[in-house]
Scaffold this motif. Structure first.
Motif, PDB file in Angstrom:
ATOM      1  N   PHE A 124     -74.657 -79.485 -22.899  1.00 53.58           N
ATOM      2  CA  PHE A 124     -75.505 -79.496 -22.555  1.00 53.58           C
ATOM      3  C   PHE A 124     -75.266 -78.989 -20.707  1.00 53.58           C
ATOM      4  N   TRP A 125     -74.563 -79.772 -20.591  1.00 55.21           N
ATOM      5  CA  TRP A 125     -75.134 -80.590 -18.928  1.00 55.21           C
ATOM      6  C   TRP A 125     -73.674 -80.296 -18.512  1.00 55.21           C
ATOM      7  N   GLY A 126     -72.630 -79.554 -17.179  1.00 57.92           N
ATOM      8  CA  GLY A 126     -71.519 -79.908 -17.731  1.00 57.92           C
ATOM      9  C   GLY A 126     -70.891 -80.442 -16.022  1.00 57.92           C
ATOM     10  N   LYS A 127     -71.528 -80.999 -15.157  1.00 53.38           N
ATOM     11  CA  LYS A 127     -71.295 -81.604 -14.132  1.00 53.38           C
ATOM     12  C   LYS A 127     -71.210 -82.908 -13.986  1.00 53.38           C
ATOM     13  N   HIS A 128     -70.968 -83.062 -15.280  1.00 56.79           N
ATOM     14  CA  HIS A 128     -70.685 -84.542 -15.018  1.00 56.79           C
ATOM     15  C   HIS A 128     -69.843 -84.794 -16.601  1.00 56.79           C
ATOM     16  N   ARG A 129     -68.607 -85.913 -16.005  1.00 62.61           N
ATOM     17  CA  ARG A 129     -67.973 -85.826 -17.039  1.00 62.61           C
ATOM     18  C   ARG A 129     -67.490 -87.264 -16.954  1.00 62.61           C
ATOM     19  N   LEU A 130     -67.094 -88.612 -17.934  1.00 63.51           N
ATOM     20  CA  LEU A 130     -66.117 -89.513 -18.333  1.00 63.51           C
ATOM     21  C   LEU A 130     -65.281 -89.234 -18.609  1.00 63.51           C
ATOM     22  N   THR A 131     -63.587 -89.902 -17.766  1.00 58.75           N
ATOM     23  CA  THR A 131     -62.418 -90.241 -18.680  1.00 58.75           C
ATOM     24  C   THR A 131     -61.836 -91.349 -18.895  1.00 58.75           C
ATOM     25  N   ILE A 132     -61.774 -91.453 -20.253  1.00 57.24           N
ATOM     26  CA  ILE A 132     -61.480 -92.763 -20.726  1.00 57.24           C
ATOM     27  C   ILE A 132     -59.612 -92.878 -21.080  1.00 57.24           C
ATOM     28  N   VAL A 133     -59.004 -93.570 -20.269  1.00 60.14           N
ATOM     29  CA  VAL A 133     -57.499 -93.913 -19.809  1.00 60.14           C
ATOM     30  C   VAL A 133     -57.434 -94.785 -21.174  1.00 60.14           C
ATOM     31  N   GLU A 134     -56.408 -94.523 -21.946  1.00 56.74           N
ATOM     32  CA  GLU A 134     -56.472 -96.058 -22.867  1.00 56.74           C
ATOM     33  C   GLU A 134     -54.811 -96.915 -22.401  1.00 56.74           C
ATOM     34  N   VAL A 135     -54.504 -96.938 -21.656  1.00 53.40           N
ATOM     35  CA  VAL A 135     -53.284 -97.332 -20.839  1.00 53.40           C
ATOM     36  C   VAL A 135     -52.123 -98.283 -22.134  1.00 53.40           C
ATOM     37  N   GLU A 136     -53.112 -98.889 -22.888  1.00 54.28           N
ATOM     38  CA  GLU A 136     -51.869 -99.516 -23.073  1.00 54.28           C
ATOM     39  C   GLU A 136     -51.635 -99.056 -24.209  1.00 54.28           C
ATOM     40  N   LYS A 137     -52.616 -98.437 -25.370  1.00 55.65           N
ATOM     41  CA  LYS A 137     -52.145 -97.244 -26.187  1.00 55.65           C
ATOM     42  C   LYS A 137     -51.780 -96.061 -25.468  1.00 55.65           C
ATOM     43  N   PHE A 138     -51.579 -96.107 -25.045  1.00 58.55           N
ATOM     44  CA  PHE A 138     -49.768 -95.282 -24.652  1.00 58.55           C
ATOM     45  C   PHE A 138     -49.007 -95.974 -24.408  1.00 58.55           C
ATOM     46  N   LEU A 139     -48.930 -97.503 -24.087  1.00 56.40           N
ATOM     47  CA  LEU A 139     -47.401 -97.964 -23.701  1.00 56.40           C
ATOM     48  C   LEU A 139     -47.026 -98.525 -24.785  1.00 56.40           C
ATOM     49  N   PRO A 175     -52.653 -87.685  -0.402  1.00 57.06           N
ATOM     50  CA  PRO A 175     -51.744 -86.795  -1.200  1.00 57.06           C
ATOM     51  C   PRO A 175     -51.410 -86.908  -2.774  1.00 57.06           C
ATOM     52  N   MET A 176     -51.649 -88.577  -2.477  1.00 56.88           N
ATOM     53  CA  MET A 176     -50.535 -89.104  -3.607  1.00 56.88           C
ATOM     54  C   MET A 176     -52.019 -89.284  -5.281  1.00 56.88           C
ATOM     55  N   ALA A 177     -52.452 -90.195  -4.465  1.00 57.97           N
ATOM     56  CA  ALA A 177     -53.662 -90.458  -4.740  1.00 57.97           C
ATOM     57  C   ALA A 177     -54.569 -88.408  -5.801  1.00 57.97           C
ATOM     58  N   ALA A 178     -54.815 -87.772  -4.712  1.00 60.72           N
ATOM     59  CA  ALA A 178     -54.830 -86.429  -5.279  1.00 60.72           C
ATOM     60  C   ALA A 178     -54.487 -85.472  -6.366  1.00 60.72           C
ATOM     61  N   SER A 179     -52.961 -85.958  -6.724  1.00 56.92           N
ATOM     62  CA  SER A 179     -52.388 -85.859  -7.286  1.00 56.92           C
ATOM     63  C   SER A 179     -52.038 -86.466  -8.909  1.00 56.92           C
ATOM     64  N   PHE A 180     -52.553 -87.768  -8.915  1.00 58.18           N
ATOM     65  CA  PHE A 180     -52.344 -89.076  -9.885  1.00 58.18           C
ATOM     66  C   PHE A 180     -54.269 -88.139 -10.437  1.00 58.18           C
ATOM     67  N   LEU A 181     -54.966 -88.224  -9.058  1.00 59.32           N
ATOM     68  CA  LEU A 181     -56.578 -87.892  -9.871  1.00 59.32           C
ATOM     69  C   LEU A 181     -56.636 -86.515 -10.530  1.00 59.32           C
ATOM     70  N   ASN A 182     -55.569 -85.248 -10.352  1.00 58.79           N
ATOM     71  CA  ASN A 182     -55.665 -84.133 -10.574  1.00 58.79           C
ATOM     72  C   ASN A 182     -54.563 -84.285 -12.194  1.00 58.79           C
ATOM     73  N   ALA A 183     -53.751 -85.048 -12.266  1.00 61.14           N
ATOM     74  CA  ALA A 183     -53.020 -85.703 -13.920  1.00 61.14           C
ATOM     75  C   ALA A 183     -54.094 -85.756 -14.607  1.00 61.14           C
ATOM     76  N   VAL A 184     -55.240 -86.293 -13.917  1.00 61.64           N
ATOM     77  CA  VAL A 184     -56.141 -87.594 -15.120  1.00 61.64           C
ATOM     78  C   VAL A 184     -56.831 -86.500 -15.342  1.00 61.64           C
ATOM     79  N   LEU A 185     -57.457 -85.801 -14.626  1.00 63.07           N
ATOM     80  CA  LEU A 185     -58.477 -85.151 -15.552  1.00 63.07           C
ATOM     81  C   LEU A 185     -58.342 -83.317 -15.431  1.00 63.07           C
TER      82      LEU A 185
END
Length: 292
Positions: free
Chosen positions: A177-192, A56-66
């Motif tokens: 064009f095609w929405g079945k694939h998403r690449l999500t990049i999170v730049e941690v250092e930039k945020f911090l 459940p925690m992992a799902a919450s984290f992934l929902n936040a990222v995505l």
């Protein structure tokens, strides 16, 4: 503990074991000094977010990222084998964490600390491998939805003020064009290191909580129940001696492999240099002979 402190602990554990010292006492000293592990370490990240009891925690984290909301939210997870076998001419791929949601859609997470010239190629290569693995059984071309998440300690988009980037296949007019694939990049250092104090989104809360844990700050005031689970899961006391000794050995094995690869590269470079020198010498000799 931060990344350097975690690496220093593993080095100390390895040297203590090799010298025949008291490994248990060595680990006990660190457990007295530090409360938490370094969350972004590959093995620790897998242990924390990939545990069945922490789904459940992992799902919450992934929902936040995505940025998933309402019906789109991940409600359940099943962890999968993180490896994708290669072929005769294709390298095998092993990711940090791979899961399926309630719709059998694949989610892949990679935690990366160093960006080099090959990083983007490797990221696309990994994405391609998991895309093929995500094919609907019995169908030739039909693919399921897949999300590939890269948690990075470096910046890919240097000039962008955004620290989260969603990449999809679009045309020159930014039409999907095609929405079945998403690449999500999170730049941690930039945020911090950036000015995001006013950012109160779910991902920002997760990144701040992980940073507090890594810096051994007081996290007892965390109110989100999933962040409390993260806090407890990241406690160093939960990581047994077998895990830490294995990690220490793995770290030294990787360092040795990298050292050997660098040595081989230098040797190949010197050999190529000598070969080029001999070829140039012969060519110059022939040219001089003809000239004479």
């Amino acid at each position: 503990m931060n990344r350097n402190q975690y690496a220093e602990m593993l080095k100390d554990i390895h040297e203590t074991r090799v010298s025949g010292g008291d490994v248990a006492a060595c680990i006990a000293r660190y457990k007295e000094k530090f409360r938490y592990v370094y969350v972004y370490n590959d093995a620790c990240f897998k242990r924390i977010f990939g545990a069945n009891e922490n789904k459940p925690m992992a799902a919450s984290f992934l929902n936040a990222v995505l940025k998933l909301e309402a019906d789109e939210c991940i409600r359940s997870l099943d962890f999968l084998d993180p490896s994708v076998p290669g072929g005769p001419y294709v390298k095998s791929v092993t990711s940090d964490l791979v899961a399926e949601n309630q719709n059998k859609n694949r989610i892949v997470i990679e935690v990366q600390h160093k960006g080099d010239e090959e990083f983007k190629d490797r990221l696309v290569f990994y994405t391609a491998a998991h895309t093929l693995k995500n094919k609907v059984p019995g169908e030739i071309y039909e693919l399921r939805q897949m999300d590939f998440i890269a948690i990075q300690m470096f910046n890919t988009y240097q000039d962008s003020k955004k620290y989260r980037h969603c990449i999809q296949l679009k045309n020159q007019d930014n039409e999907l064009f095609w929405g079945k694939h998403r690449l999500t990049i999170v730049e941690v250092e930039k945020f911090l290191r950036g000015s995001y104090d006013a950012d109160d989104c779910r991902l920002a809360k997760w990144l701040r909580a992980i940073d507090r844990i890594n810096n051994e700050d007081n996290c007892d005031d965390l109110k989100d129940p999933y962040l409390k689970v993260l806090q407890n899961a990241a406690k160093l006391c939960n990581f047994d001696m077998e895990f830490l000794v294995t990690e220490a050995k793995s770290m030294t094995d990787i360092a040795y492999q990298m050292k050997m690869e660098r040595a081989e590269a230098r040797a190949e470079g010197r050999a190529e240099g000598r070969a080029e020198g001999r070829a140039e010498g012969r060519a110059e000799g022939r040219a001089e002979g003809r000239a004479e």
